[in-house]
Design an enzyme around this catalytic site. Structure first.
Site, PDB file in Angstrom:
ATOM      1  N   CYS A 142      -4.595  13.291  12.632  1.00 47.24           N
ATOM      2  CA  CYS A 142      -5.259  12.011  12.364  1.00 47.24           C
ATOM      3  C   CYS A 142      -5.218  11.189  13.634  1.00 47.24           C
ATOM      4  O   CYS A 142      -4.637  11.600  14.635  1.00 47.24           O
ATOM      5  CB  CYS A 142      -4.642  11.298  11.172  1.00 47.24           C
ATOM      6  SG  CYS A 142      -3.289  10.214  11.545  1.00 47.24           S
ATOM      7  N   ARG A 160       0.807  14.631  13.029  1.00 51.33           N
ATOM      8  CA  ARG A 160       1.314  14.427  11.670  1.00 51.33           C
ATOM      9  C   ARG A 160       1.413  15.727  10.864  1.00 51.33           C
ATOM     10  O   ARG A 160       0.716  15.900   9.860  1.00 51.33           O
ATOM     11  CB  ARG A 160       0.487  13.361  10.951  1.00 51.33           C
ATOM     12  CG  ARG A 160       0.488  12.051  11.718  1.00 51.33           C
ATOM     13  CD  ARG A 160      -0.194  10.952  11.005  1.00 51.33           C
ATOM     14  NE  ARG A 160       0.619  10.322   9.994  1.00 51.33           N
ATOM     15  CZ  ARG A 160       0.234   9.274   9.281  1.00 51.33           C
ATOM     16  NH1 ARG A 160      -0.946   8.769   9.470  1.00 51.33           N
ATOM     17  NH2 ARG A 160       1.020   8.740   8.383  1.00 51.33           N
ATOM     18  N   ASP A 174       4.548   0.595  11.997  1.00 54.12           N
ATOM     19  CA  ASP A 174       3.360  -0.041  11.419  1.00 54.12           C
ATOM     20  C   ASP A 174       3.215  -1.512  11.842  1.00 54.12           C
ATOM     21  O   ASP A 174       2.232  -2.155  11.476  1.00 54.12           O
ATOM     22  CB  ASP A 174       3.396   0.051   9.884  1.00 54.12           C
ATOM     23  CG  ASP A 174       3.044   1.447   9.397  1.00 54.12           C
ATOM     24  OD1 ASP A 174       2.636   2.284  10.218  1.00 54.12           O
ATOM     25  OD2 ASP A 174       3.180   1.701   8.180  1.00 54.12           O
ATOM     26  N   ARG A 211      -8.665  -0.324   4.095  1.00 52.44           N
ATOM     27  CA  ARG A 211      -7.700   0.649   3.567  1.00 52.44           C
ATOM     28  C   ARG A 211      -6.353  -0.008   3.296  1.00 52.44           C
ATOM     29  O   ARG A 211      -5.576   0.496   2.481  1.00 52.44           O
ATOM     30  CB  ARG A 211      -7.495   1.791   4.572  1.00 52.44           C
ATOM     31  CG  ARG A 211      -8.699   2.694   4.724  1.00 52.44           C
ATOM     32  CD  ARG A 211      -8.358   3.879   5.586  1.00 52.44           C
ATOM     33  NE  ARG A 211      -7.053   4.394   5.201  1.00 52.44           N
ATOM     34  CZ  ARG A 211      -6.151   4.869   6.048  1.00 52.44           C
ATOM     35  NH1 ARG A 211      -6.395   4.907   7.328  1.00 52.44           N
ATOM     36  NH2 ARG A 211      -4.996   5.323   5.612  1.00 52.44           N
ATOM     37  N   LYS A 232       0.836  -1.212   0.000  1.00 53.93           N
ATOM     38  CA  LYS A 232       0.000   0.000   0.000  1.00 53.93           C
ATOM     39  C   LYS A 232       0.866   1.255   0.000  1.00 53.93           C
ATOM     40  O   LYS A 232       0.668   2.166  -0.801  1.00 53.93           O
ATOM     41  CB  LYS A 232      -0.924   0.011   1.222  1.00 53.93           C
ATOM     42  CG  LYS A 232      -1.670   1.316   1.408  1.00 53.93           C
ATOM     43  CD  LYS A 232      -2.476   1.360   2.676  1.00 53.93           C
ATOM     44  CE  LYS A 232      -1.695   1.731   3.901  1.00 53.93           C
ATOM     45  NZ  LYS A 232      -1.513   3.171   4.145  1.00 53.93           N
ATOM     46  N   ASN A 233       1.826   1.312   0.928  1.00 57.58           N
ATOM     47  CA  ASN A 233       2.593   2.548   1.063  1.00 57.58           C
ATOM     48  C   ASN A 233       3.477   2.829  -0.142  1.00 57.58           C
ATOM     49  O   ASN A 233       3.770   3.987  -0.439  1.00 57.58           O
ATOM     50  CB  ASN A 233       3.428   2.526   2.352  1.00 57.58           C
ATOM     51  CG  ASN A 233       2.561   2.737   3.582  1.00 57.58           C
ATOM     52  OD1 ASN A 233       1.368   3.022   3.466  1.00 57.58           O
ATOM     53  ND2 ASN A 233       3.149   2.582   4.750  1.00 57.58           N
TER      54      ASN A 233
HETATM   55  C1  UD1 Z   1       4.515   6.831   6.362  1.00 54.32           C
HETATM   56  C2  UD1 Z   1       3.613   5.636   6.181  1.00 54.32           C
HETATM   57  C3  UD1 Z   1       3.066   5.160   7.515  1.00 54.32           C
HETATM   58  C4  UD1 Z   1       4.194   4.899   8.475  1.00 54.32           C
HETATM   59  C5  UD1 Z   1       5.125   6.095   8.578  1.00 54.32           C
HETATM   60  C6  UD1 Z   1       6.360   5.838   9.425  1.00 54.32           C
HETATM   61  C7  UD1 Z   1       2.674   6.002   3.984  1.00 54.32           C
HETATM   62  C8  UD1 Z   1       1.469   6.334   3.170  1.00 54.32           C
HETATM   63  N1  UD1 Z   1       2.509   6.031   5.300  1.00 54.32           N
HETATM   64  O1  UD1 Z   1       3.732   7.884   6.906  1.00 54.32           O
HETATM   65  O2  UD1 Z   1       2.315   3.967   7.288  1.00 54.32           O
HETATM   66  O3  UD1 Z   1       3.662   4.635   9.768  1.00 54.32           O
HETATM   67  O4  UD1 Z   1       5.584   6.483   7.260  1.00 54.32           O
HETATM   68  O5  UD1 Z   1       7.062   4.751   8.923  1.00 54.32           O
HETATM   69  O6  UD1 Z   1       3.721   5.684   3.452  1.00 54.32           O
HETATM   70  N2  UD1 Z   1       6.834  14.493  10.684  1.00 54.32           N
HETATM   71  C9  UD1 Z   1       6.958  15.842  10.974  1.00 54.32           C
HETATM   72  N3  UD1 Z   1       6.825  16.737   9.956  1.00 54.32           N
HETATM   73  C10 UD1 Z   1       6.604  16.341   8.675  1.00 54.32           C
HETATM   74  C11 UD1 Z   1       6.490  14.965   8.386  1.00 54.32           C
HETATM   75  C12 UD1 Z   1       6.606  14.064   9.411  1.00 54.32           C
HETATM   76  O7  UD1 Z   1       7.158  16.220  12.122  1.00 54.32           O
HETATM   77  O8  UD1 Z   1       6.507  17.202   7.783  1.00 54.32           O
HETATM   78  C13 UD1 Z   1       6.954  13.512  11.779  1.00 54.32           C
HETATM   79  C14 UD1 Z   1       5.671  12.700  11.973  1.00 54.32           C
HETATM   80  O9  UD1 Z   1       4.746  13.369  12.784  1.00 54.32           O
HETATM   81  C15 UD1 Z   1       6.212  11.442  12.595  1.00 54.32           C
HETATM   82  C16 UD1 Z   1       7.566  11.269  11.910  1.00 54.32           C
HETATM   83  O10 UD1 Z   1       7.907  12.551  11.391  1.00 54.32           O
HETATM   84  O11 UD1 Z   1       6.424  11.645  13.971  1.00 54.32           O
HETATM   85  C17 UD1 Z   1       7.593  10.262  10.789  1.00 54.32           C
HETATM   86  O12 UD1 Z   1       6.509  10.498   9.918  1.00 54.32           O
HETATM   87  P1  UD1 Z   1       6.595  10.143   8.352  1.00 54.32           P
HETATM   88  O13 UD1 Z   1       7.743   9.230   8.129  1.00 54.32           O
HETATM   89  O14 UD1 Z   1       6.540  11.405   7.589  1.00 54.32           O
HETATM   90  O15 UD1 Z   1       5.245   9.343   8.145  1.00 54.32           O
HETATM   91  P2  UD1 Z   1       4.294   9.380   6.889  1.00 54.32           P
HETATM   92  O16 UD1 Z   1       5.072   9.597   5.650  1.00 54.32           O
HETATM   93  O17 UD1 Z   1       3.131  10.272   7.169  1.00 54.32           O
END
Ligand code: UD1
Length: 427
Positions: free
Chosen positions: A123, A128, A313, A405, A22-23
């Site tokens: 969320c 996030r 995850d 999902r 999915k990701n």
């Molecule tokens: C992706 C995955 C999700 C997984 C996560 C961590 C997808 C669609 N989703 O989510 O399943 O759990 O990686 O492996 O691929 N953060 C910030 N600022 C930002 C972006 C992130 O502070 O602009 C923080 C987030 O709040 C979190 C951490 O960074 O604490 C990691 O998040 P991130 O790796 O960005 O997760 P996603 O890409 O949303």
């Protein structure tokens, strides 16, 4: 509304085909925006999130065509064509349903010189924010404005210049957005402390197949030489390491033996390590990964971390399994602040879990008992299904749309290895 009913206590044995990730799919789909040619993606999992992403791309002017799917087959092939970008606005009603919609920002900006995307908001598993996505794009030359709940990114003179960015925190999504923006920039870009998740390598491999120039694939230092244009490609989505890990936990919690057909061991090192430490036998063969449990589970200490660390995850699924281990396990969640929502539901099934801030102490119990439980997010839902597979009596998992999902035909795959599981509709 549908719910999943499980009569627990069956030992699971057999083969489960692992679907496309999915990701990875959610990062590959927006690549269609980067070229006026056709992009064909194979092994796309049949999931609600993939459908929603397709609808979002349709709103931006991308045509999508799904090839006929044969009965009993998993996955599907979709051809996407963004001959022109009709709209550069991703509206709130799409983004709110699926946070990954933010991944259209980088490619749309790179191709059209501008992009307006609704801010996703919080969320269930945490705040996030998207600050890192925006900072990375700014370093590549974008001008960013925030107004009325939307982010508007513009490339001066219609094209990003390219630049360097060092992520203060590892972010999967921000690395993906920055990559998709950098490939069409005028100059060279470097991303430091980039996420190394296998889904990022999958994205890089597709971009290279489309004509992008990327070095350091698989590492935390990605170097992108921008090119004038990208062409179409045909590419298969990688197998889902989280789905595979979830079914490995199903073998563990039921004392069963499951062959995860198509799973790639190299993507699953920390998951495999944890399974072995919990007392499962894990074998690799040409077809995938075989996991065998003997009914006894050892307790573990696990801390979630970016890849190659233990995936956040997988935390909920391991917690369900470890709730039946012989002793106390310690779990620490370092990625998201609110990722223990499955705990109150697991407790209702007899699990003994204490939460202290970001840590959880799981005291192994002799047995779990079936109950009606409420799914709160995707992976939390899977932990409830796993608990139900091992519990005495019947479990009903409500709010199944969370599972839809991220798990392709879950009840079909689990039934095929001997689970008594079915979906019931309440009208
Ligand atoms: C992706 C995955 C999700 C997984 C996560 C961590 C997808 C669609 N989703 O989510 O399943 O759990 O990686 O492996 O691929 N953060 C910030 N600022 C930002 C972006 C992130 O502070 O602009 C923080 C987030 O709040 C979190 C951490 O960074 O604490 C990691 O998040 P991130 O790796 O960005 O997760 P996603 O890409 O949303």
């Amino acid at each position: 509304m549908d719910s999943i009913w499980i009569q627990g206590g069956k030992r699971l044995e057999g083969k489960i085909p692992i679907s496309g990730a999915k990701n990875a799919a959610l990062a590959l789909l927006p690549c269609a925006l980067l070229t006026e040619d056709k992009l064909t993606l194979g092994n796309l999992p049949r999931l609600a999130d993939v459908d929603s992403f397709g609808h979002l791309l349709n709103q931006l002017g991308v045509s999508t065509m799904v090839e006929g799917v044969r009965r009993g087959e998993y996955g599907r092939r979709m051809t996407l064509h963004a001959a022109d970008i009709a709209s550069t606005v991703a509206p709130y009603d799409m983004v709110r349903k699926m946070r990954a919609s933010i991944l259209v920002l980088g490619p749309m900006l790179a191709r059209a010189g501008e992009a307006t995307v609704s801010l996703p908001g919080g969320c269930a598993i945490g705040d996030r924010p998207i600050d890192l996505h925006l900072q990375a794009l700014e370093c590549l030359g974008a001008e960013i404005e925030l107004a009325a709940g939307y982010v508007k990114a513009t490339a001066p003179k219609g094209r990003l210049a390219g630049g360097d960015y060092s992520f203060p925190v590892v972010s999967v999504g921000a690395t993906e957005n920055a990559l998709m923006a950098a490939v069409l920039a005028r100059g060279r870009s470097q991303l430091f402390n980039a996420a190394r998740e296998p889904e990022i390598a999958d994205l890089c491999n597709l971009l290279v197949a489309m004509g992008a120039r990327i070095e350091g694939i698989g590492s935390s230092h990605l170097i992108v030489e921008g090119v004038e244009g990208l062409h179409g490609a045909t590419y298969d989505v990688m197998p889902d390491r989280i789905e595979a890990g979830s079914y490995a936990c199903a073998a563990g919690i039921t004392g069963g033996c499951i062959e995860l057909v198509g799973a790639r061991p190299g993507d699953m090192c920390s998951i495999v390590n944890a399974l072995c430490h919990a007392g499962l036998m894990v074998e690799f063969n040409d077809h995938g990964v075989k996991v065998t449990a003997d009914g006894k589970l050892k307790p573990l200490a696990l801390t979630t971390a970016p890849f190659p660390g233990f995936a956040t995850d997988m935390q909920a699924q391991f917690m369900a399994m470890l709730s039946l281990a012989e002793g106390d396990s310690f779990l620490e969640e370092t990625i998201f602040e609110n990722r223990y929502m499955h705990v109150p539901e697991l407790r209702r099934m007899g699990a003994d879990v204490e939460i202290r801030g970001r840590s959880a102490l799981v005291h192994g119990v002799e047995k779990l008992t079936g109950a009606s439980v409420m799914a709160t997010d995707l992976r939390a839902s899977m932990s409830l299904v796993l608990a139900g597979l091992a519990a005495e009596a019947e479990t009903e998992v409500l709010r199944v749309y969370h599972l839809d999902r991220g798990y392709e035909r879950l009840e079909e795959k689990l039934s095929a290895v001997g689970a008594a599981i079915e979906r019931r509709s309440s009208g």
